[in-house]
Design a protein around this motif. Structure first.
Motif, mmCIF file in Angstrom:
data_model
loop_
_atom_site.group_PDB
_atom_site.id
_atom_site.type_symbol
_atom_site.label_atom_id
_atom_site.label_comp_id
_atom_site.label_asym_id
_atom_site.label_seq_id
_atom_site.Cartn_x
_atom_site.Cartn_y
_atom_site.Cartn_z
ATOM 1 N N VAL A 38 38.605 42.298 37.964
ATOM 2 C CA VAL A 38 37.779 40.865 37.837
ATOM 3 C C VAL A 38 36.607 41.184 36.836
ATOM 4 N N PRO A 85 38.074 43.257 44.860
ATOM 5 C CA PRO A 85 38.664 43.430 43.770
ATOM 6 C C PRO A 85 38.985 44.933 43.569
ATOM 7 N N ALA A 117 32.366 37.601 44.664
ATOM 8 C CA ALA A 117 33.543 38.191 44.094
ATOM 9 C C ALA A 117 33.775 39.499 44.856
ATOM 10 N N ILE A 122 41.516 34.431 43.196
ATOM 11 C CA ILE A 122 41.061 35.695 43.118
ATOM 12 C C ILE A 122 41.868 36.326 44.608
ATOM 13 N N VAL A 163 41.009 37.919 36.357
ATOM 14 C CA VAL A 163 40.204 36.556 36.574
ATOM 15 C C VAL A 163 38.698 37.068 35.871
#
Length: 314
Positions: A134, A155, A150, A128, A203
């Motif tokens: 994502v 992202p 995350a 990532i 992802v």
């Protein structure tokens, strides 16, 4: 000491037992908190009464009370978390090489090292990058943890997917940009619609543990993207859509059998907890005593809208 053990389907009992004696490379801890994990639901549901009692609990936080001759770096009073077993008890022996200190100011129930290490280790193998689109499919305990982990990678878009509106709302509070029920996902997230770009995700993190969830997750991955299977697929065939093959998707098995890698991930994750960049506080919704193991598993299986994760607090 006292320890809870399974003696039949959905039936635990608290019994007295001799205190464990730490081996040369072990520490003995007074258990302060022990997480209740979905991986133990199967044994709880179906333990054979004719078999030996089964002792569960592997998400341990405790206070060191003794140590073996080769574990002298740990001192009585140290608060630790790590990889262990038979943690539904007042005392537990743990490998001295598989525990780490609990950050100052973090209460034991919010310092479970093992679950967040599993998530961080899985995420570390997805590649990532900042700006990636994502998705997290499944917004239970693992999915909400993945949303937090995350998010720190910046992202470009972070999408949460779950049929439960309460879970979707929690994901928004924890950093998701958009949330959808599986049957409400925009069509462009599943198919290439323009030559100018592809709206599918780079992802996708699957955290449902169901074949249906795995199918939804696979449909969201863009060509040459990554699907990370973090969900606990302990039953069924977990069939994957062969469209993943035609899209040249990289499939990452989120399970890690290597203790060294898990401890490295745990070190990083505990650092995030210390920095308040990951928090168990919105995830630990239910607490139980040692005599409440069956209530804890029952609450987990029912999984009402107010439930995320249960912890035994001693």
């Amino acid at each position: 000491m006292k320890i809870s053990q399974l003696v039949g389907p959905r039936t635990s009992e608290v019994v007295a037992a001799e205190d464990p004696v730490p081996g040369p490379a072990q520490v003995l801890v007074e258990v302060l908190a022990s997480g209740v994990c979905t991986s133990d639901i199967g044994p709880w549901l179906g333990h054979d009464p004719a078999a030996e009692p089964l002792r569960l609990g592997h998400e341990i936080v405790g206070r060191v009370v003794d140590s073996g001759r080769d574990a002298g770096r740990w001192k009585p009073g140290d608060l630790v978390t790590g990889l262990g077993g038979e943690g539904f008890a007042t005392l537990a022996a743990m490998d001295a090489h598989a525990v780490l200190p609990v950050p100052a100011g973090i209460e034991p129930a919010h310092a479970l090292g093992e679950p967040v290490a599993d998530l961080e280790e899985a995420l570390s193998r997805t590649g990532i990058r900042a700006g990636d689109r994502v998705a997290v499919v499944g917004l239970g305990f693992m999915g909400l943890g993945l949303v937090q982990l995350a998010k720190r990678h910046a992202p470009g878009l972070l999408v949460g997917v779950d049929p439960d509106p309460a879970r979707r709302e929690r994901a928004l509070r924890l950093g998701a940009d958009l949330v959808f029920a599986p049957d409400e996902l925009p069509e462009e997230y599943r198919t290439q619609t323009t030559r100018a770009g592809d709206a599918r995700l780079a992802v996708v993190l699957e955290a449902t543990g169901t074949t249906g969830g795995l199918r939804t997750a696979g449909s969201l991955v863009r060509p040459f993207g990554t699907l990370c299977v973090v969900g606990y697929h302990h039953t069924g065939d977990a069939m994957m859509d062969m469209d993943l093959w035609y899209k040249a998707v990289t499939v990452v098995n989120g399970f890690c059998p290597d203790r060294t890698r898990l401890m490295a991930a745990m070190r990083d994750a505990i650092g995030l907890i210390a920095e308040r960049r990951f928090s168990y506080e919105p995830l630990i919704t239910h607490r139980f005593g040692l005599d409440g193991v069956d209530d804890a598993f029952r609450t987990m299986t029912e999984a009402g809208p107010d439930f995320v994760k249960g912890v035994l607090v001693l």
